[in-house]
Design an enzyme around this catalytic site. Structure first.
Site: not given
Ligand code: C5P
Length: 309
Positions: A16, A101-102, A107, A143
């Site tokens: 994405k 890409p990692v 995403a 995501d």
């Molecule tokens: O939800 P996910 O585990 O993918 O999010 C990874 C990190 O990205 C979260 O721990 C947070 O630090 C940050 N994040 C955020 N606000 C969001 C989504 C992600 O601060 N809406």
């Protein structure tokens, strides 16, 4: 007699780009309130799952070495989550073929998690409702619901509350993949730091951008692309400024950091322009490698084999 090698299920999941990523304030739960317009791109990962004696994960392709193959990998967590729901052991062999890409802001990990949910629903014949899959996806990461759904969508909350967005035509992109990745939490933390120090400008609402998507005109869309995380990604990786400049100098309509970066995404006028921009960018020495992609494409879905387009 033929040996009984279990038949695999293969699922393709898209990457994405955030066309608009408005980041609000830090919430008490550690997340930021987002307004995100996502577009699913043709650069993808394929996940193959088959019955096995125990849960295992192997990774091939793009930067496979740096991807964990244990419980830290979201596909492992997705398998355990669905197994618990199904009341069975998560005894499956999962093979990830990475094209995304990692730690690139596209995403990739979320795509793999979404693909695993779809693949195990099929392999174990669970017949899950869409709403159940969405709920599991949101538990795995902000995501992941979008990786399930694909297309073009607007996400609010953590980014997981989605509504489809009307988008006409196919858009053509060039992606500049960087050396090394950026960790999403680090980029959000850097934005909080920049905001505590000064007041970097914040994006407004995405109404005009949604209109440009409905019209389907890349020229109209280009100046409306925006990402509140971009200043933070540039602060952590200042060399991305050169990459962004090189993309527009090569003829892209606009360039932005994709999500939390460090991949830079360049919107091009059409498919031919994307090929020309990618060739020039590849020669400019401002990134590790270059890919072309188009969007929107569907979310995670079962395919017959990996040669399918
Ligand atoms: O939800 P996910 O585990 O993918 O999010 C990874 C990190 O990205 C979260 O721990 C947070 O630090 C940050 N994040 C955020 N606000 C969001 C989504 C992600 O601060 N809406």
């Amino acid at each position: 007699m033929l040996s009984a090698v279990p038949r695999p299920v293969i699922v393709r999941a898209p990457s994405k780009v955030n066309l608009h990523l408005g980041v609000g304030d830090l919430r008490e739960d550690g997340y930021h309130e987002l307004t995100s317009v996502f577009q699913a791109l043709s650069l993808h990962d394929d996940i193959e799952v088959r019955d096995a004696d125990e849960l295992s994960v192997v990774v091939q392709g793009e930067s496979a070495r740096v991807v964990p193959t244990d419980h830290r990998n979201l596909v492992w967590q997705a398998a355990e989550l669905l197994a618990e729901r199904a009341g069975r052991d998560p005894a499956v062999a999962i093979a990830i073929a990475k094209g995304i890409p990692v730690a690139g802001g596209m995403a990739g990990g979320s795509a793999d998690a979404a693909a695993t949910l779809v693949a195990l629903d099929e392999l174990w014949e669970l017949g899950l409702e869409r709403a159940d899959l969405d709920e599991y996806a949101a538990r795995l990461g902000s995501d992941v619901p979008f990786s399930l759904r694909g297309g073009t969508a607007i996400g609010t909350g953590r980014g997981e509350k989605l509504l489809p967005v009307l988008s006409r035509n196919t858009f053509h992109w060039v992606l500049a993949l960087a050396k090394g990745g950026l960790r999403t939490p680090d980029v959000f933390r850097e934005l909080d730091r920049l905001r505590a120090e000064g007041d970097p400008p914040r994006l407004g609402d995405p109404d005009e951008l949604m209109h440009a998507l409905a019209v389907g005109d890349p020229h109209q869309l280009a100046p409306l692309l925006g990402n509140d995380l971009q200043p933070a990604a540039l602060s952590l990786k200042p060399e991305l400024r050169r990459t962004l400049r090189a993309g527009t100098a090569a003829g892209a309509l606009a360039g932005i950091v994709s999500g939390s970066g460090p991949t830079c995404a360049f919107l091009c006028a059409d498919a031919d322009a994307a090929v020309a921009v990618s060739a020039e960018l590849a020669g400019a020495g401002v990134c590790r490698t270059v890919r072309t992609a188009h969007g929107p494409v569907p979310g995670a879905r079962v395919i017959d084999d990996k040669t399918e387009h």
